[in-house]
Design a protein around this motif. Sequence first.
Motif, short mmCIF file in Angstrom:
data_model
loop_
_atom_site.label_atom_id
_atom_site.label_comp_id
_atom_site.label_asym_id
_atom_site.label_seq_id
_atom_site.Cartn_x
_atom_site.Cartn_y
_atom_site.Cartn_z
N UNK A 185 0.88 -1.14 0.04
CA UNK A 185 -0.16 -0.09 0.22
C UNK A 185 0.65 1.25 0.12
N UNK A 186 2.15 1.29 0.73
CA UNK A 186 2.68 2.39 0.93
C UNK A 186 3.58 2.63 -0.53
N UNK A 187 4.00 1.53 -1.19
CA UNK A 187 4.51 1.72 -2.37
C UNK A 187 3.58 2.15 -3.52
N UNK A 188 2.39 1.78 -3.27
CA UNK A 188 1.18 2.09 -4.27
C UNK A 188 0.82 3.57 -4.13
N UNK A 189 0.90 4.09 -2.79
CA UNK A 189 0.46 5.37 -2.77
C UNK A 189 1.88 6.28 -2.99
N UNK A 190 3.00 5.83 -3.02
CA UNK A 190 4.03 6.83 -3.48
C UNK A 190 4.11 6.87 -4.81
N UNK A 191 3.58 5.71 -5.73
CA UNK A 191 3.59 5.91 -7.07
C UNK A 191 2.41 6.87 -7.55
N UNK B 272 1.15 9.26 -5.69
CA UNK B 272 1.76 10.73 -5.62
C UNK B 272 2.78 11.48 -6.44
N UNK B 273 3.69 10.35 -6.96
CA UNK B 273 4.47 10.74 -7.88
C UNK B 273 3.91 11.23 -9.26
N UNK C 237 2.75 15.73 1.87
CA UNK C 237 2.32 14.05 1.21
C UNK C 237 3.74 13.47 0.82
N UNK C 238 4.48 13.90 -0.06
CA UNK C 238 5.71 13.43 -0.81
C UNK C 238 6.70 13.18 0.46
N UNK C 239 6.52 14.11 1.34
CA UNK C 239 7.76 13.55 2.34
C UNK C 239 7.20 12.41 3.07
N UNK C 240 5.95 12.28 3.59
CA UNK C 240 5.51 11.13 4.01
C UNK C 240 5.86 9.85 3.34
N UNK D 275 7.81 9.39 0.85
CA UNK D 275 9.38 9.37 0.58
C UNK D 275 9.95 8.45 2.06
N UNK D 276 9.35 8.88 3.22
CA UNK D 276 9.82 8.46 4.43
C UNK D 276 9.24 6.94 4.55
N UNK D 277 8.41 6.54 4.11
CA UNK D 277 7.70 5.13 3.94
C UNK D 277 8.55 4.14 2.86
N UNK D 278 8.60 4.86 1.81
CA UNK D 278 9.38 3.99 0.78
C UNK D 278 11.04 3.83 1.37
N UNK D 279 11.55 4.84 1.89
CA UNK D 279 12.98 4.68 2.47
C UNK D 279 12.73 3.62 3.66
#
Length: 100
Positions: free
Chosen positions: A41-47, A49-50, A73-76, A78-82
């Motif tokens: 879910x976190x990776x999907x959300x990041x995609x 947002x990108x 939102x991108x900061x959050x 990025x934190x999750x993806x990291x």
Amino acid sequence: MTAPNELRLLPWSGPEGKPCYLSTDGNGGYMSRLADNIEAVQLGTAAELLEEASDTLVDQEAGPEDLRWLAKELTGALRDVLRVATSRGQLLEVSEPHRS
């Protein structure tokens, strides 16, 4: 996902923002599956947002509030993806034989 006796960094934080770890002997357990699902879910959300960031940055009518929201939102994300990358990187270090 984790090797026996290894700790897995979970995709959420504990009290006071401290990292949470899971000790498991395999990846079939409830907590491992939960962590896998949350990471997906976190990776999907990041995609998503990108894509939204790309659209917003070319939108001439996007205002400072839009950009501030996007940055937050991108900061959050990025934190999750990291955190996911760190966790998976640790898993790779554990599962791959060392090369000399």
